[in-house]
Design an enzyme around this catalytic site. Structure first.
Site, PDB file in Angstrom:
ATOM      1  N   ARG A 231      -7.577 -11.224   8.775  1.00  0.00           N
ATOM      2  CA  ARG A 231      -7.654 -12.059   7.570  1.00  0.00           C
ATOM      3  C   ARG A 231      -6.392 -11.889   6.735  1.00  0.00           C
ATOM      4  NH1 ARG A 231     -11.409  -8.256   7.355  1.00  0.00           N
ATOM      5  NH2 ARG A 231     -13.041  -9.813   7.675  1.00  0.00           N
ATOM      6  N   GLY A 232      -6.280 -12.678   5.680  1.00  0.00           N
ATOM      7  CA  GLY A 232      -5.240 -12.534   4.674  1.00  0.00           C
ATOM      8  C   GLY A 232      -3.829 -12.602   5.223  1.00  0.00           C
ATOM      9  N   ALA A 303      -1.798  -3.499   8.848  1.00  0.00           N
ATOM     10  CA  ALA A 303      -3.080  -2.925   8.431  1.00  0.00           C
ATOM     11  C   ALA A 303      -2.890  -1.940   7.287  1.00  0.00           C
ATOM     12  CB  ALA A 303      -3.754  -2.225   9.616  1.00  0.00           C
ATOM     13  N   LEU A 311      -5.256   9.425 -10.918  1.00  0.00           N
ATOM     14  CA  LEU A 311      -5.048  10.696 -10.239  1.00  0.00           C
ATOM     15  C   LEU A 311      -6.010  11.774 -10.747  1.00  0.00           C
ATOM     16  CD1 LEU A 311      -3.432  12.295  -8.179  1.00  0.00           C
ATOM     17  CD2 LEU A 311      -1.775  12.834  -9.976  1.00  0.00           C
ATOM     18  N   ALA A 312      -6.339  11.744 -12.018  1.00  0.00           N
ATOM     19  CA  ALA A 312      -7.252  12.739 -12.581  1.00  0.00           C
ATOM     20  C   ALA A 312      -8.637  12.676 -11.938  1.00  0.00           C
ATOM     21  CB  ALA A 312      -7.377  12.547 -14.092  1.00  0.00           C
ATOM     22  N   TYR A 367      -1.966   4.915  -2.886  1.00  0.00           N
ATOM     23  CA  TYR A 367      -1.411   3.714  -2.259  1.00  0.00           C
ATOM     24  C   TYR A 367       0.112   3.680  -2.400  1.00  0.00           C
ATOM     25  CZ  TYR A 367      -0.873  -1.271  -1.155  1.00  0.00           C
ATOM     26  OH  TYR A 367      -0.502  -2.486  -0.604  1.00  0.00           O
ATOM     27  N   THR A 402      -4.226 -13.838  -2.488  1.00  0.00           N
ATOM     28  CA  THR A 402      -5.121 -13.478  -1.394  1.00  0.00           C
ATOM     29  C   THR A 402      -6.555 -13.396  -1.913  1.00  0.00           C
ATOM     30  OG1 THR A 402      -4.888 -11.102  -1.810  1.00  0.00           O
ATOM     31  CG2 THR A 402      -3.298 -12.114  -0.299  1.00  0.00           C
TER      32      THR A 402
END
Length: 461
Positions: A231-232, A303, A311-312, A367, A402
């Site tokens: 997809r996308g 992918a 982060l905390a 990420y 998207t």
């Protein structure tokens, strides 16, 4: 110096990316927008096979041998090439050659000529600057002049209007314009394939690469793997590679099997259900490629997953899963592929990074770390690929329309769309066009770099 190609078809018609862009480009919308002082993003000219590369004159500025070679190259493509222009004639593109500058004062003549024609650049027009690699200059004056061209180009990208863009081509010190990679990069940047690329630089560092007999099918005869293809953006990449002539192996997790089969059937390819984090993922890709196609030429690492959290509040599962899918899987698969004879003949690897890996993003430490890691992997892997006449590059998308971005809150989505020089979101096909170019033999002189597809987003370099 003028030559036109009678076979050239009209350029592709611009298409809006969102309802606001469509509205403000109607007559009523223009009047309302002007009255309220609203931005008016222009529909972008995107690539359509068979369309003209440029639908008007292309001006080549500069008195160097590189400028003359580029002018002759564009003439061979059937373009209307000018070295000088008068009046108010609209220009489809300007190629400004700064390859011989050795001091800041050398910039002025070409800069002022460029300034004199900027208002004549047509909607979705192109400005391309050409310079030598600043990092190869030891003399402070030479490096200063070359870096100045970078600043000029990026700022010009911010000043372009009506969907026009400005980008740069960086030539290795001793490379001349006859290198195949120079033609490949110039054609990409002049075309509708680069619609959402602005303020960026593509380096050509070697004479590697070959030019296609048919520019509409540059991947004819090639076999390409696309991960995350169900997809996308992944599905758009699979479609674009197939359009360009490649046989496609569409890869995704078993849970996406139905959607994956649909994409594979659409592009006339084969589907491989696979968890790319598995230890034997590389072996399974090689086995499938050899059994079904007898070769493997291109691998697209698309992918990826997100598991956003400040982060905390980050836990081990959120961190490790993102790193495993987005980065470690690519490293492991690449090691296995590069050890195989099947993937040893001018191979191409293109990895999906992100502007989050360049500028960071709140709540995305995992990420952003994974995508910055992809860029590092690409840069470090380039010498190994070069030894077999191959390339490895990354594409870093910005805001792309998207399913994921469609779920954003309306105001946040609208703000994200407007935070770039083109004032709109990109389409999955914009990413796919860039991936397809970097996967093509014509991009053989470009390796180890990350190219942003973000409309010159206001964040990052």
């Amino acid at each position: 110096m003028t030559q036109r190609s009678p076979q050239s078809r009209p350029a592709a018609q611009p298409r809006p990316t969102d309802a606001y862009t469509a509205l403000v480009n109607t007559e009523l919308g223009r009047r309302i927008g002007r009255a309220l002082g609203l931005p008016r993003p222009a529909p972008l000219r995107r690539h359509t096979p068979g369309a003209a590369l440029a639908d008007g004159p292309v001006l080549v500025l500069g008195e160097t041998s590189v400028a003359e070679d580029i002018a002759q190259l564009l003439l061979r493509w059937g373009l209307d090439v000018r070295r000088h222009i008068g009046g108010e004639e609209r220009l489809s593109g300007v190629v400004a050659c700064f390859d011989a500058v050795s001091a800041p004062g050398d910039l002025q003549e070409t800069v002022l000529r460029l300034a004199g024609v900027q208002r004549q650049i047509a909607p979705s027009g192109r400005v391309i600057t050409v310079l030598r690699d600043p990092q190869e200059a030891r003399d402070p004056s030479v490096r200063a002049a070359r870096r100045a061209v970078e600043g000029l180009t990026r700022s010009l990208g911010r000043e372009m209007r009506a969907g026009a863009t400005a980008n740069g081509v960086v030539l290795q010190e001793s490379l001349d314009a006859a290198a195949p990679g120079v033609a490949g990069v110039l054609r990409f940047l002049l075309s509708g394939r680069s619609a959402f690329v602005s303020g960026q630089f593509l380096s050509v560092d070697s004479v590697n690469g070959t030019l296609p007999e048919d520019w509409d099918r540059p991947l004819a005869g090639q076999v390409a793997v696309v991960t995350g293809a169900a997809r996308g953006i992944g599905a758009a990449i699979a479609r674009t590679l197939r359009r360009d002539g490649a046989q496609v192996i569409a890869v995704d997790v078993p849970a996406a099997g139905e959607a994956l089969a649909s994409v594979a059937n659409e592009v006339g390819g084969t589907a491989l259900q696979l968890d790319i984090t598995a230890e034997d993922a590389g072996d399974r890709i090689l086995e499938h490629a050899e059994q079904r196609h007898g070769r493997l030429d291109v691998v697209i690492h698309n992918a990826g997953i997100t598991r956003d959290k400040l982060l905390a509040h980050m836990d081990a599962s959120r961190w490790s899963s993102v790193i495993a899918v987005n980065l470690e899987a690519q490293l492991r698969i690449n090691r296995r592929l590069l050890a195989s004879e099947l993937f040893s003949h001018a191979p191409r690897i293109v990895s999906l990074a992100s502007t989050s890996g360049i500028a960071g993003n709140r709540g995305q430490t995992n990420y952003a770390a994974s995508k910055a890691g992809v860029m590092g992997m690409v840069a470090a892997s380039a010498p190994e690929l070069e030894s077999r006449h191959g390339t490895i590059n990354a594409v870093a998308p910005g805001f792309i329309e998207t399913e994921m971005t469609a779920k954003m809150p309306t105001i946040a989505r609208e703000v994200a769309r407007r935070l770039n020089s083109l004032s709109q979101g990109g389409l999955p096909e914009d990413v796919a066009e860039t991936v397809a170019f970097l996967a093509s033999p014509a991009a053989g002189g470009t390796s180890g770099m990350t190219l942003r597809v973000c409309g010159q987003n206001l964040i990052g370099a």
